[in-house]
Scaffold this active site. Structure first.
Site, short mmCIF file in Angstrom:
data_model
loop_
_atom_site.label_atom_id
_atom_site.label_comp_id
_atom_site.label_asym_id
_atom_site.label_seq_id
_atom_site.Cartn_x
_atom_site.Cartn_y
_atom_site.Cartn_z
N TYR A 92 -40.50 120.35 -45.57
CA TYR A 92 -41.66 120.98 -44.96
C TYR A 92 -42.85 120.02 -44.92
CZ TYR A 92 -45.43 124.41 -44.31
OH TYR A 92 -46.52 125.10 -43.85
N ASP A 96 -38.57 132.75 -29.59
CA ASP A 96 -38.44 131.56 -30.43
C ASP A 96 -39.28 130.43 -29.84
OD1 ASP A 96 -37.67 129.29 -31.82
OD2 ASP A 96 -35.52 129.55 -31.48
N THR A 140 -48.46 135.43 -48.50
CA THR A 140 -48.84 134.95 -49.83
C THR A 140 -49.32 136.07 -50.75
OG1 THR A 140 -51.09 134.42 -49.06
CG2 THR A 140 -49.44 132.65 -48.96
N THR A 190 -52.63 135.42 -46.88
CA THR A 190 -52.01 136.04 -45.71
C THR A 190 -51.07 137.14 -46.20
OG1 THR A 190 -50.09 134.57 -45.68
CG2 THR A 190 -52.05 133.81 -44.51
N LYS A 233 -44.89 118.47 -41.64
CA LYS A 233 -46.32 118.70 -41.40
C LYS A 233 -47.08 117.38 -41.30
CE LYS A 233 -46.39 123.15 -41.10
NZ LYS A 233 -46.80 123.81 -39.84
N ASP A 270 -44.79 135.34 -31.04
CA ASP A 270 -44.16 135.43 -32.36
C ASP A 270 -42.68 135.67 -32.15
OD1 ASP A 270 -45.34 135.85 -35.40
OD2 ASP A 270 -43.37 136.78 -35.12
#
Length: 255
Positions: free
Chosen positions: A157, A64, A195, A192, A161, A38
């Site tokens: 985005y 990163d 959200t 999550t 994807k 992470d």
């Protein structure tokens, strides 16, 4: 009884919380040695420690995930410590909302760097190692239903994807001769840490999802573990949508 992933080494990026964390947790519970990446160092260390205490072998590898040196060092560390890399899950990604007409170049470049370049070069490094091992392996990407259905203010985005799913298809040609399968999971609305900050998220997505609720992280993790398991070795170049049926009807969220 032998666990599903005993003697397997896995790398999962973007896994300090949410879907990535749950995937790491389930892999460790099934016997894998997991390297948890992470960008947030503290989050990565806390997540790995929690999994070690509760489930099994898990080591933090913060940084990163789009940095080429970090990618190669992460592969090298896993090999030096465990002898092989068997499973690689490119889960890291960023979402930067914005109106198409005014979307800044800096935001687009950031999305492409993390979501596409980071995934591409992690897959490349992993595949080169798996090829060298001659024992095959599994690579998995995390896409999104926004790569299938348009969503307001998410053009960049969604584009990134959708590209990941094409990457998985393209790599079938390159990787199959070395017994490496590559697939994509496609989560829909999922509960999550991020959200659930929105108090309307659960109710809103429960209303427009045919199965009556958004996904839990375990729903996504279950699909991921299947695709990187020996049960899915003859499945490659595929995208598995986990969205409770939302893309079948695709009503937009209100507001």
């Amino acid at each position: 009884m032998r666990q599903e992933f005993t003697d397997k080494t896995a790398i999962v990026t973007g896994a300090g919380q949410g879907i990535g964390f749950e995937i790491c947790k389930q892999l460790a519970a099934e016997g894998a040695t997991v390297f948890l990446n992470d960008i947030d160092e503290e989050l990565a260390k806390e997540a790995a420690l929690r999994i070690r205490k509760e489930e099994g072998d898990c080591y933090a590898y913060p940084g990163d995930s789009s940095n080429l040196s970090l990618i190669q060092n992460m592969i090298t560390t896993a090999v030096n410590q465990c002898g092989s890399v068997d499973i690689v899950i490119a889960n890291a990604g960023i979402t930067l909302f914005g109106d198409f007409f005014t979307y800044p170049a800096s935001s687009l470049m950031s999305v492409l760097k993390v979501n596409l370049a980071g995934t591409f070069f992690l897959a490349q490094a992993a595949a080169n190692q798996m090829k060298k091992q001659k024992s095959g392996g599994s690579i998995l990407f995390t896409s999104s239903v926004t790569g299938h259905q348009a969503h307001k203010d998410l053009a960049a985005y969604g584009m990134s994807k959708a590209a990941l799913e094409m990457l998985a298809k393209s790599l079938v040609l390159e990787l199959s001769p070395f017994h490496i399968n590559v697939n994509t999971i496609v989560p829909g609305a999922t509960l999550t840490e991020r959200t659930t900050d929105d108090p309307n998220y659960r109710a809103q997505w429960s209303e427009i999802t045919p199965m009556g609720r958004p996904a839990y992280t375990i729903d996504i993790a279950n699909a991921a573990l299947f695709l990187v398991s020996d049960k899915a070795k003859h499945i490659t170049g595929q995208s598995l949508i986990i969205d409770g049926g939302w893309t079948a009807i695709s009503p937009p969220p209100k507001g």
